[in-house]
Design a protein around this motif. Sequence first.
Motif, PDB file in Angstrom:
ATOM      1  N   UNK A   5       2.523   5.843  -3.496  1.00 54.28           N
ATOM      2  CA  UNK A   5       3.468   6.500  -4.406  1.00 54.28           C
ATOM      3  C   UNK A   5       2.886   6.561  -5.811  1.00 54.28           C
ATOM      4  N   UNK A   6       2.203   5.487  -6.214  1.00 50.04           N
ATOM      5  CA  UNK A   6       1.644   5.438  -7.566  1.00 50.04           C
ATOM      6  C   UNK A   6       0.533   6.460  -7.751  1.00 50.04           C
ATOM      7  N   UNK A   7      -0.004   6.987  -6.641  1.00 54.71           N
ATOM      8  CA  UNK A   7      -1.016   8.037  -6.756  1.00 54.71           C
ATOM      9  C   UNK A   7      -0.382   9.378  -7.084  1.00 54.71           C
ATOM     10  N   UNK A   8       0.962   9.453  -6.957  1.00 52.71           N
ATOM     11  CA  UNK A   8       1.649  10.714  -7.197  1.00 52.71           C
ATOM     12  C   UNK A   8       1.855  11.496  -5.922  1.00 52.71           C
ATOM     13  N   UNK A   9       1.729  10.805  -4.799  1.00 49.58           N
ATOM     14  CA  UNK A   9       1.907  11.488  -3.513  1.00 49.58           C
ATOM     15  C   UNK A   9       3.390  11.781  -3.277  1.00 49.58           C
ATOM     16  N   UNK A  10       3.626  12.891  -2.576  1.00 49.60           N
ATOM     17  CA  UNK A  10       5.012  13.238  -2.236  1.00 49.60           C
ATOM     18  C   UNK A  10       5.589  12.208  -1.280  1.00 49.60           C
ATOM     19  N   UNK A  37       3.474   1.429  -1.955  1.00 54.88           N
ATOM     20  CA  UNK A  37       3.678   1.567  -3.398  1.00 54.88           C
ATOM     21  C   UNK A  37       2.435   2.185  -4.042  1.00 54.88           C
ATOM     22  N   UNK A  38       1.252   1.767  -3.564  1.00 58.13           N
ATOM     23  CA  UNK A  38       0.020   2.355  -4.088  1.00 58.13           C
ATOM     24  C   UNK A  38       0.011   3.867  -3.846  1.00 58.13           C
ATOM     25  N   UNK A  65       2.064  10.091   6.356  1.00 61.45           N
ATOM     26  CA  UNK A  65       0.626   9.841   6.390  1.00 61.45           C
ATOM     27  C   UNK A  65       0.284   8.362   6.216  1.00 61.45           C
ATOM     28  N   UNK A  66       1.063   7.663   5.402  1.00 60.75           N
ATOM     29  CA  UNK A  66       0.733   6.259   5.149  1.00 60.75           C
ATOM     30  C   UNK A  66       1.590   5.304   5.964  1.00 60.75           C
ATOM     31  N   UNK A  89       0.818  -1.221   0.000  1.00 56.80           N
ATOM     32  CA  UNK A  89       0.000   0.000   0.000  1.00 56.80           C
ATOM     33  C   UNK A  89       0.846   1.263   0.000  1.00 56.80           C
ATOM     34  N   UNK A 121       4.997  12.877   2.404  1.00 59.32           N
ATOM     35  CA  UNK A 121       3.618  12.600   2.834  1.00 59.32           C
ATOM     36  C   UNK A 121       3.375  11.096   2.894  1.00 59.32           C
TER      37      UNK A 121
END
Lengths: 334, 307
Positions: B210-215, B207-208, B222-223, B205, B218
């Motif tokens: 990061x794949x969203x384009x999150x910094x 990797x998910x 956050x995750x 998750x 964060x």
Amino acid sequence: MSDKNTQAPLLDIRDLSIRFNTDSGVVHAVNHLNLSLQKGKALGFVGETGAGKTTTALAILHLIQSPPGEITSGEILFEGQDILRMTEAERRDIRGNKIAMIFQDPMTSLNPIMTVEDQIMEVVSLHTDAKGEELRNRAHEMLQMVGIRPERGKEFPDQFSGGMRQRVGIAIALACRPTLLIADEPTTALDVTIQAQVIDLIKHLQKMVETSLLLITHDLGIVAEICDEVAIMYAGRVVEYSDLRQLYTKPMHPYTQGLFNAVPRLDSEPGGRLAVIQGLTPDPTDLPEGCSFSPRCPYVQDICRQEALGLKEYEPGHFVDCHFPLGMNGGLGA
Amino acid sequence: MLRYAIRRILLLIPVILSVMVIIFTILYFTPGDPARIALGQEVTQEAIEAFRASYGLDDPYLVQLGRYLYRAVFHLDLGNSYIMKSAVSSELANRIPTTMKLAFWSVVFSTVVGIPMGIICAIRQYSILDSFVTLLTLLGVSMPTFWMGLLFILAFSVHLGWFPSMGFDTVSEMVLPILTLSGSSLAIIARITRSSMLEVIHSDYIRTARAKGQKESVVIMKHALPNAMIPIMTIISMQFGMLLGGSIVTEAIFSISGVGRLMLEAINTRDYPIIQGGVLFISIAFSLINLTVDILYACIDHRIHMK
């Protein structure tokens, strides 16, 4: 790759090589891979476990763990721009927005302590100006689109079944209407009965959102159902690439033919043995010289063990990485 | 949530009663006569007998135990100190704030420094910084508190003269005791954070996200961090409990008049009521910290059901 298409491809991977430096040696996961995908098309990316399919997909998003992963050569052109040469900020802008990915295992690819609507809202908030209620509405819209009641958005991933979680994964991936959707074995971890639903959903939404699709799978049946084009991958390179009909009616690479022979047929003798490809996929830390399929190829010649050919267009739009493709003049099989 | 908390608090009753029985029993069978120690060497047999009679020390074990429990439970009376003659509860009440202050600031310090240290090590796994911090935490875990305290006094009080070596009232007096007490817990918190974060950072998750384009920052805060928090919180709460008890050594080194030093003196003088009171305080504090953390778990992760 093809000069016949006047339109530049959406995704064009050229000569991509990726290796992993591990304690047990250098793993050559992807070797001089070439691949292209036209806008709006669906490309099936087929190969055995360990052939480098997922690695290639992660490379497109530039999400390969480094170290140990390392992209040693090549370029990945997306809408004409090389992803490998972009700044991290430019890549973040593309991820989840223009290129989105559905992951293999829905049980582990969602954050267990965030509600599913929060997880959808996150990607929307990153790439649009939507705020507050508008974000939530977008998330609910997406849930509805993948067939989940919006009220369930407040729930956590563990309150959903595997198939439902994969729907959430699809909702996250499509939330920003990407131009390219990468689906990495989206049904492998699911029950057979759920697989068909998820595949239908992806097929339906791909048309609806008008996204190109790169479908990674080892299931030739699923490819036939969804895709327009097929690339067969073996030991880190594409060995055969063409449109679906051409490849399925006339596989030219001995490996592709072996794959098709290995599929059980309805009219085969009950209790009979399934065809297998002799041998194992080569050790990626120690690839054979010449054509990497040569140790297993029933039609192998001396030249195959000495030099690899690279993809060659034997028929219009039909590329094969083989010195002696099946069914051609000079070919030995069929 | 409230029902769960109430049930957990009710469950504390048998725990605390058991602690009281066990500590009373251990002390009852401990060699050494409180009367002789309290009254000194030059004393008549009559005086000793009078002392023993007044505190009921000649009664059978069960009678003494029963009386102790009865007074503690129904009159909230923990008895009087043999030496100081004052009530145990008032002695404790005088000392608890100091000990709590010491333990609290030590936990705050080791958390505020330890968690970021662990996160940085996890992000930069196998870097020089990671190896350096690993070495440092190994030292922190291995060095006994009294040794670390003495080294700090030698370095910062004797040679550099930056901080005083005694007391716990002003901020500068608080620096060395807190450093000493937090040493090992800081190291443990940093190590747990590192390993817990490493496990989470490599999960799908992340990797998910990061794949969203999150910094990346964060993604980490956050995750990854909230998912890594459960083992970290467990360790912090355990450290808090340990620090309450472990401050005995630190309080002795820096001459801080907290519960720890009170107990140390009481042990030397066989002042049983004080020892019993001190242990009771530490076990109640430990239980309450555990309860708080259990409730916090449920706030972070809904999967931890409060049943």
